[in-house]
Enzyme design. Structure first.
Site, PDB file in Angstrom:
ATOM      1  N   ALA A   1     112.098 115.616 173.257  1.00 27.20           N
ATOM      2  CA  ALA A   1     112.979 116.603 172.626  1.00 27.20           C
ATOM      3  C   ALA A   1     114.411 116.108 172.464  1.00 27.20           C
ATOM      4  CB  ALA A   1     112.982 117.932 173.378  1.00 27.20           C
ATOM      5  N   GLY A   2     114.939 116.300 171.264  1.00 23.49           N
ATOM      6  CA  GLY A   2     116.346 116.044 170.992  1.00 23.49           C
ATOM      7  C   GLY A   2     116.684 114.678 170.433  1.00 23.49           C
TER       8      GLY A   2
ATOM      9  N   GLY B   1     114.479 119.736 168.627  1.00 23.50           N
ATOM     10  CA  GLY B   1     114.814 119.738 167.208  1.00 23.50           C
ATOM     11  C   GLY B   1     116.288 119.593 166.889  1.00 23.50           C
TER      12      GLY B   1
ATOM     13  N   LYS C   1      99.837 118.667 177.377  1.00 21.30           N
ATOM     14  CA  LYS C   1     101.283 118.764 177.541  1.00 21.30           C
ATOM     15  C   LYS C   1     101.662 120.228 177.740  1.00 21.30           C
ATOM     16  CE  LYS C   1     105.692 118.483 175.249  1.00 21.30           C
ATOM     17  NZ  LYS C   1     106.389 118.429 173.950  1.00 21.30           N
TER      18      LYS C   1
END
Length: 257
Positions: A187-188, A161, A100
């Site tokens: 993410a998020g 985060g 990744k």
């Protein structure tokens, strides 16, 4: 019913939930959360998590890399040079080629630096890596990554985060519709319902770390995410009802007494 395969770079996975291994209180908790999640792929920050020094607690003692796929990532890299060095090191350490890539733009937002990301993707693909790429939710840049040879596109839902959930469902949908490789929201994500929405949009998978590790009860939360991803995928395959601007009675009009 035809089996619903989740395939990345010709490798088939049972779970569409990918989980991170950072931020947990201990490797014991990490292992328990991964088991509860049902995930068979975990991301590993090569620069931050111990996977080699046997004098310290080592992740591989808790998560067997022969039974679960390790996905080395470049967390904490802010330029192409550092990202490339990190993934080349991962290949030397464990033979990992499925990786990744994330190249961050600044420490405040942790948004991807897409210029450096695209440049790095081209180099890694040329060197034989199978690259899953963290990126912005820009459909044009996402397509450029696919054209560069990325094996999976990983647009952010919102800042890393943050737990804000999917801020731009339209852009994620556009990326999904144009992509011939898996699209995995990364993410998020803050709650299982966010993951369900991502899957209902048609994402192939979801990557979660903070939402599980930072919850009050990570093991329970991991299982909740497992169920939410399954539910969202089933809803996508079933096909939602058409939206209507006015009410439509659910009971039949004929035969009214």
């Amino acid at each position: 019913m035809k089996r619903d395969y989740f395939k990345i770079s010709n490798k088939v996975f049972k779970s569409r939930l990918i989980v991170g291994t950072g931020k947990y209180r201990s490797f014991v908790e990490t292992a328990k959360a991964v088991k509860a999640s049902g995930a068979d792929m975990v991301t590993v920050a090569v620069r931050r998590i111990n996977i080699l020094d046997k004098k310290k607690p080592i992740l591989t003692d808790y998560l067997n890399p022969k039974k679960i796929t390790y996905l080395p990532n470049t967390a904490g890299c802010f330029n192409s040079k550092d990202a490339l060095r990190t993934l080349r090191l991962a290949r030397e350490m464990g033979g990992w080629k499925l990786v990744k890539l994330e190249v961050l733009g600044d420490k405040k937002t942790l948004y991807p630096n897409m210029i450096e990301t695209i440049k790095s993707t081209k180099v890694l693909v040329k060197e034989g890596f199978k690259v899953m790429v963290y990126c912005t939710d820009d459909p044009i840049l996402a397509k450029e990554l696919e054209n560069c040879g990325a094996c999976a596109i990983m647009p952010l839902a919102s800042p890393i985060g943050s737990g804000l959930g999917i801020l731009n469902k339209t852009n994620i949908s556009l990326i999904i519709k144009q992509s011939k490789v898996p699209v995995i929201v990364d993410a998020g994500i803050g709650t299982p319902s966010d993951a369900t929405i991502a899957m209902e949009l048609g994402c192939e998978g979801v990557l979660i770390n903070s939402a599980i590790a930072n919850s009050k009860k990570p093991i329970i939360m991991a299982e909740a995410f497992k169920n939410s991803v399954i539910s969202g995928r089933q809803a996508f395959l079933a096909g939602r009802m058409k939206k209507n601007l006015i009410a439509k009675a659910s009971s039949p009009k004929k035969g009214i007494i």
